[in-house]
Design a protein around this motif. Structure first.
Motif, PDB file in Angstrom:
ATOM      1  N   PHE A 145      38.711  74.372  29.092  1.00  0.00           N
ATOM      2  CA  PHE A 145      37.906  75.588  28.948  1.00  0.00           C
ATOM      3  C   PHE A 145      37.561  75.806  27.474  1.00  0.00           C
ATOM      4  N   LEU A 146      38.563  75.660  26.593  1.00  0.00           N
ATOM      5  CA  LEU A 146      38.355  75.817  25.151  1.00  0.00           C
ATOM      6  C   LEU A 146      37.335  74.798  24.646  1.00  0.00           C
ATOM      7  N   GLU A 147      37.495  73.556  25.027  1.00  0.00           N
ATOM      8  CA  GLU A 147      36.589  72.520  24.531  1.00  0.00           C
ATOM      9  C   GLU A 147      35.140  72.808  24.940  1.00  0.00           C
ATOM     10  N   ARG A 148      34.934  73.251  26.169  1.00  0.00           N
ATOM     11  CA  ARG A 148      33.576  73.608  26.601  1.00  0.00           C
ATOM     12  C   ARG A 148      33.019  74.745  25.753  1.00  0.00           C
ATOM     13  N   LYS A 149      33.828  75.774  25.496  1.00  0.00           N
ATOM     14  CA  LYS A 149      33.361  76.935  24.715  1.00  0.00           C
ATOM     15  C   LYS A 149      32.989  76.539  23.295  1.00  0.00           C
ATOM     16  N   VAL A 150      33.855  75.796  22.608  1.00  0.00           N
ATOM     17  CA  VAL A 150      33.579  75.472  21.210  1.00  0.00           C
ATOM     18  C   VAL A 150      32.430  74.470  21.103  1.00  0.00           C
ATOM     19  N   SER A 151      32.323  73.569  22.067  1.00  0.00           N
ATOM     20  CA  SER A 151      31.226  72.608  22.069  1.00  0.00           C
ATOM     21  C   SER A 151      29.883  73.326  22.212  1.00  0.00           C
ATOM     22  N   LEU A 152      29.834  74.336  23.070  1.00  0.00           N
ATOM     23  CA  LEU A 152      28.610  75.119  23.247  1.00  0.00           C
ATOM     24  C   LEU A 152      28.203  75.845  21.964  1.00  0.00           C
ATOM     25  N   ASN A 153      29.190  76.102  21.095  1.00  0.00           N
ATOM     26  CA  ASN A 153      28.920  76.771  19.819  1.00  0.00           C
ATOM     27  C   ASN A 153      28.684  75.779  18.683  1.00  0.00           C
ATOM     28  N   GLY A 154      28.541  74.496  19.010  1.00  0.00           N
ATOM     29  CA  GLY A 154      28.190  73.499  18.004  1.00  0.00           C
ATOM     30  C   GLY A 154      29.354  72.876  17.256  1.00  0.00           C
ATOM     31  N   TYR A 155      30.549  73.151  17.670  1.00  0.00           N
ATOM     32  CA  TYR A 155      31.716  72.572  17.002  1.00  0.00           C
ATOM     33  C   TYR A 155      31.938  71.159  17.521  1.00  0.00           C
ATOM     34  N   THR A 156      32.284  70.244  16.611  1.00  0.00           N
ATOM     35  CA  THR A 156      32.408  68.835  16.983  1.00  0.00           C
ATOM     36  C   THR A 156      33.770  68.234  16.666  1.00  0.00           C
TER      37      THR A 156
END
Length: 146
Positions: free
Chosen positions: A96-107
């Motif tokens: 869940f965390l990975e999906r959220k941060v990925s959507l915000n452009g974090y890599t």
């Protein structure tokens, strides 16, 4: 498996401190009341949270993280109540965390873990993290590109 709710939410100082007290056995540093309180205060003020709750709303797990240095998301705290370990809940919270941060452009995701915490290291490796030895006798840094 118990039915649970995973979501991103803010937690106040009382919620964080109460949960830290419930999980003190997992964190040796938490035996120092001053450390426990100052860490809870810092995290409640600055971190975002992925939480895991029972259907009745009881907090059973959390991932506290910082998204203040793009593209890096830093995971600062992970805990799950003892009776809920081994059920795949950490993996669900992490995904869940990975999906959220990925959507915000974090890599990039990074965390620090005690070298003696083999179960946590294995969980992080199962999520794709790699160990980076930071020359500490007690801790590893682990990173994952997303």
């Amino acid at each position: 498996m118990n039915r649970i709710i995973i979501k991103m939410e803010r937690l106040d100082l009382k919620d964080v401190l109460d949960f830290f007290i419930l999980t003190t056995n997992d964190f040796p540093d938490f035996n120092d009341d001053h450390f426990l309180e100052s860490r809870a205060k810092k995290i409640s003020n600055l971190a975002d949270f992925i939480t895991c709750r029972t259907l009745s709303g009881n907090l059973i797990g959390m991932i506290a993280f910082y998204m203040n240095r793009p593209p890096l998301c830093y995971i600062t705290h992970v805990s799950l109540l003892g009776g809920y370990k081994g059920q795949g809940l950490f993996k669900e919270m992490y995904d869940f965390l990975e999906r959220k941060v990925s959507l915000n452009g974090y890599t990039l995701m990074k965390l620090e873990v005690l070298k003696s915490n083999i179960s946590a290291i294995n969980s992080y490796c199962n999520c794709g993290f790699k160990i980076i030895d930071n020359d500490s006798s007690e801790r590893f840094f682990m990173v994952k590109e997303i």
